[in-house]
Design an enzyme around this catalytic site. Sequence first.
Site, short mmCIF file in Angstrom:
data_model
loop_
_atom_site.label_atom_id
_atom_site.label_comp_id
_atom_site.label_asym_id
_atom_site.label_seq_id
_atom_site.Cartn_x
_atom_site.Cartn_y
_atom_site.Cartn_z
CG ASP A 142 -2.04 0.48 0.46
OD1 ASP A 142 -2.18 1.35 0.46
OD2 ASP A 142 -3.47 -0.31 1.13
CG HIS B 257 -1.29 1.05 -3.47
ND1 HIS B 257 -2.71 1.22 -2.35
CD2 HIS B 257 -0.77 0.21 -3.92
CE1 HIS B 257 -3.23 -0.14 -2.53
NE2 HIS B 257 -1.69 -0.66 -3.37
#
Length: 423
Positions: free
Chosen positions: A207, A230
């Site tokens: 993430d 991310h």
Amino acid sequence: MASLRKLLVLACSIGSALSATCVVPGGTSDDAPAIKAALATCNNGGTVVLSGTYTIATFLNTTALNNVAIELSGTINLAPTISYWKASSFQLVYQSAYTSWLIGGQGIHIYGGGSYNGGGDTWYAAGTTGPIPWTIYNAKNVLVENIKMTQSPFWHNFVYQSQNVTFDNINIHAIQTDGTQAQNTDGWDVYRSDNIKIINSYIVNGDDCVSLKPNATNVLIESLYCQGSHGISMGSVGQYAGVQDIIQNVLVKNITMVNTSNGARIKAWGGSSSATSTSGGGNGYVQNVTFQDFHCEGCALPIVIDQCYSTSASTCVTYPSKVLINDIHYISVTGTGTKSKEVVSMVCSDICEDITATGTSLVGSSGSSEYFCTNIASLSSLDFPCSVDGSIHDDHKKDNFINIVKDNYHKCNSINHSIHKLH
């Protein structure tokens, strides 16, 4: 508890009130009470030594620390007891997050080269998130350095309503035992905190490498290697209607991103028709953010501004985002994207102002580059041609792009001429 304190006293060597050392033996089914007792005994100037193997099986609340060091040279294991942690962790107010360890107070130093294993495999297999291993909570003057963190069941580090906090040389590895990356395993989340530094660290996760949540100000993120993440994200902000969110004065510098879904990212929710919405409609601003010396190797989108994050396009047309995005600067953002051509996506539902870029060198997987911009007021301050459909429409932008190419051509000729003269 009396016998526990006696054991700790026997393990302590106290030369003076300011040099107490408490060694926690570890090796039990739940070492949280012993760690808490040691921190109470050696608070106000002492050092707690964690050199063995420890299990945290119950919530650990240490929020009154003062001038204390935690020397973690051993290993902490977070017990993967889903039912207990779901019921008995400390609930934080933001995005339903909860934590197994609150660390609060002032003058806190955590160091030692040891590791904290979050036991994430159990949580990943169950398809649910678990507690944040530790949260820096209402604290100031905190240094966390030289620590390895593995398999967190959720975010690895949460900085919550704190000031003057530094993380230095942190190694994060959130890979499941089967080799796949674990989702929702942010490296850091910073919320309502000021003067935060995250530096010199190595992160492999699933993430955000770093996510600045609402009201994160005066933040330095420098010298990070981020793989599989991310991106380094400003936001998300503007999720809750009627709530003001601020991200301001941020420098992101000397970053390497490898095989990530985003690179330098800003995300703000769109507006909402509901005064009680929890999915957009908040207000505020993202301001004075610089991404500098930012290198991507296989980032799906190296540069992203998304002012309709998790909001439908139709909603954004009717209810543009109330979060202003301005004073954003990209300096030497370089590397490769994994999309065929698209390497920049700046999509604002309302006007975004003072967005600049210099030294940009990005290319898609096809060897070509396209740059998409919507409602960016400062197109002339970008060193790449940017439009709604990625092409060059107006003569001003076309001439500007041609001038950049010509300038680079003349610079190359000048360098070649100088090299020729040397030979």
